[in-house]
Design an enzyme around this catalytic site. Structure first.
Site, mmCIF file in Angstrom:
data_model
loop_
_atom_site.group_PDB
_atom_site.id
_atom_site.type_symbol
_atom_site.label_atom_id
_atom_site.label_comp_id
_atom_site.label_asym_id
_atom_site.label_seq_id
_atom_site.Cartn_x
_atom_site.Cartn_y
_atom_site.Cartn_z
ATOM 1 N NE ARG A 105 1.537 2.717 0.697
ATOM 2 C CZ ARG A 105 2.127 3.658 1.417
ATOM 3 N NH1 ARG A 105 1.644 4.007 2.601
ATOM 4 N NH2 ARG A 105 3.200 4.263 0.965
ATOM 5 C CB THR A 137 3.916 2.169 5.685
ATOM 6 O OG1 THR A 137 3.768 3.546 6.034
ATOM 7 C CG2 THR A 137 5.220 1.977 4.929
ATOM 8 C CD GLU A 190 7.873 14.263 -0.567
ATOM 9 O OE1 GLU A 190 8.312 13.712 0.450
ATOM 10 O OE2 GLU A 190 6.754 13.985 -1.060
ATOM 11 C CG PHE A 206 13.662 0.810 5.067
ATOM 12 C CD1 PHE A 206 13.409 1.872 4.207
ATOM 13 C CD2 PHE A 206 13.223 0.905 6.380
ATOM 14 C CE1 PHE A 206 12.732 3.008 4.628
ATOM 15 C CE2 PHE A 206 12.545 2.046 6.826
ATOM 16 C CZ PHE A 206 12.308 3.100 5.938
ATOM 17 C CE LYS A 231 6.519 4.189 -2.722
ATOM 18 N NZ LYS A 231 6.782 3.643 -1.363
ATOM 19 N NE ARG A 237 0.968 9.781 4.923
ATOM 20 C CZ ARG A 237 2.157 9.159 4.858
ATOM 21 N NH1 ARG A 237 2.949 9.332 3.805
ATOM 22 N NH2 ARG A 237 2.555 8.381 5.822
HETATM 23 P P1 ATP Z 1 5.902 6.912 1.434
HETATM 24 O O1 ATP Z 1 6.917 7.873 2.027
HETATM 25 O O2 ATP Z 1 6.458 6.057 0.326
HETATM 26 O O3 ATP Z 1 4.612 7.579 1.084
HETATM 27 P P2 ATP Z 1 5.213 6.098 4.065
HETATM 28 O O4 ATP Z 1 5.264 7.538 4.427
HETATM 29 O O5 ATP Z 1 3.968 5.322 4.357
HETATM 30 O O6 ATP Z 1 5.499 5.856 2.546
HETATM 31 P P3 ATP Z 1 7.878 5.895 5.133
HETATM 32 O O7 ATP Z 1 8.098 5.531 6.561
HETATM 33 O O8 ATP Z 1 8.062 7.298 4.697
HETATM 34 O O9 ATP Z 1 6.446 5.347 4.720
HETATM 35 O O10 ATP Z 1 8.832 4.957 4.270
HETATM 36 C C1 ATP Z 1 9.125 5.259 2.926
HETATM 37 C C2 ATP Z 1 9.074 3.984 2.097
HETATM 38 O O11 ATP Z 1 10.133 3.126 2.507
HETATM 39 C C3 ATP Z 1 7.804 3.139 2.286
HETATM 40 O O12 ATP Z 1 6.734 3.548 1.509
HETATM 41 C C4 ATP Z 1 8.304 1.783 1.859
HETATM 42 O O13 ATP Z 1 8.370 1.671 0.426
HETATM 43 C C5 ATP Z 1 9.705 1.770 2.430
HETATM 44 N N1 ATP Z 1 9.724 1.205 3.792
HETATM 45 C C6 ATP Z 1 9.259 1.767 4.924
HETATM 46 N N2 ATP Z 1 9.434 0.983 5.994
HETATM 47 C C7 ATP Z 1 10.038 -0.128 5.520
HETATM 48 C C8 ATP Z 1 10.499 -1.345 6.114
HETATM 49 N N3 ATP Z 1 10.374 -1.556 7.427
HETATM 50 N N4 ATP Z 1 11.068 -2.265 5.314
HETATM 51 C C9 ATP Z 1 11.207 -2.052 3.977
HETATM 52 N N5 ATP Z 1 10.799 -0.926 3.345
HETATM 53 C C10 ATP Z 1 10.223 0.009 4.097
HETATM 54 MG MG MG Z 2 6.911 8.803 3.895
#
Ligand code: ATP
Ligand code: MG
Length: 140
Positions: free
Chosen positions: A104, A93, A128, A59, A11, A87
């Site tokens: 992370r 996250t 994707e 968000f 990112k 993962r």
């Molecule tokens: P990714 O999809 O990026 O691999 P993830 O699966 O761990 O991450 P998701 O729940 O899919 O998390 O959220 C997608 C992205 O949105 C996160 O990686 C983060 O950049 C952002 N994000 C998620 N939760 C929040 C939050 N509570 N506040 C701000 N940004 C968030």
């Molecule tokens: Mg995700």
């Protein structure tokens, strides 16, 4: 265990801090193979399409702004159990909850600027990957 493919994205917070190589090292050291990779910058439309599942989340707008704020490095990773393996290497996250040694835990700035994306299922990975790469640019 099956050989799978997953989509990874380094990112903008990570490309800005010149961490591309260090992140690739973590992925490769975990046994994941980079079989496609490019450096690009998304338009708002591309980011909105990619994160369409999060459209209703509070968000969403910030996430789209962040993901279009600078270069990203999308990658196709291949390996045994690649979706779950990636993962695991990424960590939670929220970096405050990420296990020691994960990407992370080591590199993320906060829950949004968390350095990497990884597909969360084999089905989502296929969709994707198709959004980001042409078939002929994936060489396993
Ligand atoms: P990714 O999809 O990026 O691999 P993830 O699966 O761990 O991450 P998701 O729940 O899919 O998390 O959220 C997608 C992205 O949105 C996160 O990686 C983060 O950049 C952002 N994000 C998620 N939760 C929040 C939050 N509570 N506040 C701000 N940004 C968030
Ligand atoms: Mg995700």
């Amino acid at each position: 265990m099956a050989i799978e493919r997953t989509l990874s994205i380094i990112k903008p917070d990570a490309t800005a801090r010149n961490l591309t190589g260090k992140i690739i090292d973590k992925l490769e050291s975990a046994g994941l193979r980079v079989i496609a990779q490019k450096r690009t910058r998304w338009t708002r439309e591309q980011a909105e399409a990619f994160y369409a599942v999060h459209q209703e989340r509070p968000f969403f707008n910030d996430l789209v702004a962040f993901m279009t704020s600078g270069p990203i490095v999308p990658q196709v990773l291949e390996g045994e159990n690649a979706v779950a393996k990636n993962r695991e290497v990424m960590g939670a996250t929220n970096p405050a909850e990420a296990d020691t040694g994960t990407i992370r835990a080591e590199f993320a700035e906060n829950i949004e600027r968390n350095s990497v994306h990884g597909s969360d299922s084999v089905e989502n990975a296929a969709a994707e990957i198709a959004l980001c790469f042409n078939d002929e640019d994936i060489v396993g």
